[in-house]
Design a protein around this motif. Structure first.
Motif, PDB file in Angstrom:
ATOM      1  N   ASP A   3     -28.303  17.179  78.197  1.00 37.73           N
ATOM      2  CA  ASP A   3     -27.820  18.555  78.641  1.00 37.73           C
ATOM      3  C   ASP A   3     -27.613  18.406  80.344  1.00 37.73           C
ATOM      4  N   LEU A   4     -28.536  17.790  81.001  1.00 36.28           N
ATOM      5  CA  LEU A   4     -28.319  17.596  82.322  1.00 36.28           C
ATOM      6  C   LEU A   4     -27.099  16.631  82.632  1.00 36.28           C
ATOM      7  N   VAL A   5     -26.671  15.685  82.077  1.00 41.60           N
ATOM      8  CA  VAL A   5     -25.513  14.941  82.180  1.00 41.60           C
ATOM      9  C   VAL A   5     -24.287  15.913  81.981  1.00 41.60           C
ATOM     10  N   ASN A   6     -24.172  16.716  80.939  1.00 43.41           N
ATOM     11  CA  ASN A   6     -23.300  17.601  80.405  1.00 43.41           C
ATOM     12  C   ASN A   6     -23.096  18.350  81.380  1.00 43.41           C
ATOM     13  N   LEU A   7     -24.213  19.146  82.002  1.00 40.73           N
ATOM     14  CA  LEU A   7     -24.246  20.128  83.033  1.00 40.73           C
ATOM     15  C   LEU A   7     -23.504  19.592  84.514  1.00 40.73           C
ATOM     16  N   ALA A   8     -23.908  18.297  84.564  1.00 44.50           N
ATOM     17  CA  ALA A   8     -23.276  17.594  85.882  1.00 44.50           C
ATOM     18  C   ALA A   8     -21.928  17.110  85.803  1.00 44.50           C
ATOM     19  N   CYS A  24     -18.301   7.711  97.979  1.00 45.30           N
ATOM     20  CA  CYS A  24     -19.074   7.457  96.848  1.00 45.30           C
ATOM     21  C   CYS A  24     -18.035   6.670  95.851  1.00 45.30           C
ATOM     22  N   PRO A  25     -17.659   5.645  95.932  1.00 49.38           N
ATOM     23  CA  PRO A  25     -16.672   5.047  95.079  1.00 49.38           C
ATOM     24  C   PRO A  25     -16.929   4.978  93.499  1.00 49.38           C
ATOM     25  N   ASP A  26     -18.354   4.986  93.369  1.00 45.94           N
ATOM     26  CA  ASP A  26     -18.744   4.659  91.966  1.00 45.94           C
ATOM     27  C   ASP A  26     -19.100   6.161  91.459  1.00 45.94           C
ATOM     28  N   PHE A  27     -18.186   6.400  90.411  1.00 44.25           N
ATOM     29  CA  PHE A  27     -18.397   7.849  89.757  1.00 44.25           C
ATOM     30  C   PHE A  27     -19.617   7.805  89.207  1.00 44.25           C
ATOM     31  N   PHE A  28     -20.194   6.932  88.672  1.00 45.48           N
ATOM     32  CA  PHE A  28     -21.473   6.903  87.828  1.00 45.48           C
ATOM     33  C   PHE A  28     -22.483   7.308  88.644  1.00 45.48           C
ATOM     34  N   LEU A  29     -22.541   6.502  90.035  1.00 46.36           N
ATOM     35  CA  LEU A  29     -23.671   6.831  90.855  1.00 46.36           C
ATOM     36  C   LEU A  29     -23.689   8.355  91.655  1.00 46.36           C
ATOM     37  N   PHE A  30     -22.403   8.996  91.611  1.00 49.91           N
ATOM     38  CA  PHE A  30     -22.132  10.270  91.815  1.00 49.91           C
ATOM     39  C   PHE A  30     -22.835  11.233  91.105  1.00 49.91           C
ATOM     40  N   LEU A  31     -22.505  11.001  89.714  1.00 52.47           N
ATOM     41  CA  LEU A  31     -22.866  11.952  88.687  1.00 52.47           C
ATOM     42  C   LEU A  31     -24.458  11.832  88.466  1.00 52.47           C
ATOM     43  N   ARG A  32     -25.021  10.459  88.745  1.00 46.01           N
ATOM     44  CA  ARG A  32     -26.472  10.419  88.720  1.00 46.01           C
ATOM     45  C   ARG A  32     -26.988  11.009  89.902  1.00 46.01           C
ATOM     46  N   GLY A  33     -26.287  11.227  90.911  1.00 54.16           N
ATOM     47  CA  GLY A  33     -26.867  11.854  92.041  1.00 54.16           C
ATOM     48  C   GLY A  33     -27.096  13.437  91.706  1.00 54.16           C
ATOM     49  N   ILE A  34     -25.970  13.782  90.911  1.00 52.07           N
ATOM     50  CA  ILE A  34     -25.969  15.256  90.604  1.00 52.07           C
ATOM     51  C   ILE A  34     -27.044  15.480  89.487  1.00 52.07           C
ATOM     52  N   VAL A  35     -27.223  14.484  88.670  1.00 51.78           N
ATOM     53  CA  VAL A  35     -28.655  14.792  87.619  1.00 51.78           C
ATOM     54  C   VAL A  35     -29.740  14.748  88.256  1.00 51.78           C
ATOM     55  N   SER A  37     -30.454  15.652  91.469  1.00 51.80           N
ATOM     56  CA  SER A  37     -30.615  16.589  92.124  1.00 51.80           C
ATOM     57  C   SER A  37     -31.007  17.928  91.352  1.00 51.80           C
ATOM     58  N   ASP A  38     -30.289  18.007  90.231  1.00 47.57           N
ATOM     59  CA  ASP A  38     -30.809  19.009  89.160  1.00 47.57           C
ATOM     60  C   ASP A  38     -31.959  18.863  88.631  1.00 47.57           C
ATOM     61  N   LEU A  39     -32.393  17.843  88.414  1.00 45.85           N
ATOM     62  CA  LEU A  39     -33.846  17.526  87.890  1.00 45.85           C
ATOM     63  C   LEU A  39     -34.854  17.869  88.968  1.00 45.85           C
ATOM     64  N   ASN A  40     -34.525  17.570  90.121  1.00 50.93           N
ATOM     65  CA  ASN A  40     -35.548  17.718  91.334  1.00 50.93           C
ATOM     66  C   ASN A  40     -35.629  19.422  91.480  1.00 50.93           C
ATOM     67  N   HIS A  41     -34.512  20.198  91.250  1.00 51.52           N
ATOM     68  CA  HIS A  41     -34.673  21.583  91.235  1.00 51.52           C
ATOM     69  C   HIS A  41     -35.312  22.121  89.990  1.00 51.52           C
ATOM     70  N   LEU A  42     -35.216  21.496  88.840  1.00 49.68           N
ATOM     71  CA  LEU A  42     -35.935  21.978  87.889  1.00 49.68           C
ATOM     72  C   LEU A  42     -37.470  21.690  88.012  1.00 49.68           C
ATOM     73  N   GLU A  93     -22.193  13.941  98.646  1.00 54.35           N
ATOM     74  CA  GLU A  93     -21.482  14.667  97.456  1.00 54.35           C
ATOM     75  C   GLU A  93     -20.370  15.574  97.699  1.00 54.35           C
ATOM     76  N   VAL A  94     -20.390  16.125  98.920  1.00 53.89           N
ATOM     77  CA  VAL A  94     -19.394  16.932  99.078  1.00 53.89           C
ATOM     78  C   VAL A  94     -18.150  16.279  99.734  1.00 53.89           C
ATOM     79  N   ARG A  95     -18.562  15.156 100.367  1.00 57.28           N
ATOM     80  CA  ARG A  95     -17.506  14.052 100.841  1.00 57.28           C
ATOM     81  C   ARG A  95     -16.480  13.551  99.506  1.00 57.28           C
ATOM     82  N   CYS A  96     -17.445  13.110  98.743  1.00 60.65           N
ATOM     83  CA  CYS A  96     -16.921  12.362  97.465  1.00 60.65           C
ATOM     84  C   CYS A  96     -16.195  13.323  96.845  1.00 60.65           C
ATOM     85  N   GLU A  97     -16.578  14.677  96.657  1.00 57.41           N
ATOM     86  CA  GLU A  97     -15.868  15.588  96.053  1.00 57.41           C
ATOM     87  C   GLU A  97     -14.449  16.032  96.890  1.00 57.41           C
ATOM     88  N   LYS A  98     -14.728  15.984  97.986  1.00 56.31           N
ATOM     89  CA  LYS A  98     -13.415  16.327  98.834  1.00 56.31           C
ATOM     90  C   LYS A  98     -12.456  15.178  98.782  1.00 56.31           C
TER      91      LYS A  98
END
Length: 159
Positions: A3-8, A24-35, A37-42, A93-98
């Motif tokens: 669920d966390l991966v899907n949310l990311a 952040c050229p590695d998309f997997f690492l970028f997604l992992r960072g989002i997950v 972050s979300d885990l930390n918030h939870l 994350e912001v730089r990667c997304e931009k």
């Protein structure tokens, strides 16, 4: 965890999180960072905190060596990033997304290349799978990947 991966992934696709390929050229690492972050918030939500460190001694009164055990537990380093590290991660994350969305928009003159990038974004990376998804021969995907690499190199130079 799924669920966390899907949310990311949803956050990235909706534009809530933007991938900066340069930072952040590695998309997997970028997604992992989002997950992460979300885990930390939870984990920081009050309903998910069962025991606070300062209340541990009073709850373990039947233990002879409680003080020693608690001090050892509290000395274990945390894997959770500190506020400075979290801020740096967020900036990355912001730089990667931009970067990602800028690159995607730079392909506006080549909608086919944008479709290939969308497939890669959706983690459909094998040429045969991409070809099937966009309904073209596999050979065109190999050519598109070469074009994408050239365009990415050009985009990196200007951004």
């Amino acid at each position: 965890m799924v669920d966390l991966v899907n949310l990311a992934i949803e956050k990235v696709l909706s534009g809530k999180r933007q991938w900066d390929v340069c930072a952040c050229p590695d998309f997997f690492l970028f997604l992992r960072g989002i997950v992460d972050s979300d885990l930390n918030h939870l984990a920081e939500k009050p309903e998910n905190k069962l025991v606070m460190a300062d209340t541990l001694p009073s709850q373990l009164t039947d233990c002879d060596d409680c003080e020693q055990e608690i001090s050892i537990i509290l000395m274990v380093p945390s894997d959770t990033p500190n506020p400075e590290e979290m801020l740096l991660l967020k900036e990355d994350e912001v730089r990667c997304e931009k970067f990602y969305w800028g690159f995607y928009e730079s392909l506006a003159d080549k909608p086919f290349l944008q479709k290939v990038v969308e497939c890669i974004w959706d983690e459909v990376e094998k040429p045969a799978e991409i070809a099937e998804r966009v309904n073209v021969p596999v050979g065109e995907i190999y050519n598109a990947r070469k074009q994408l690499q050239r365009r990415l190199d050009e985009y990196r130079k200007t951004n």
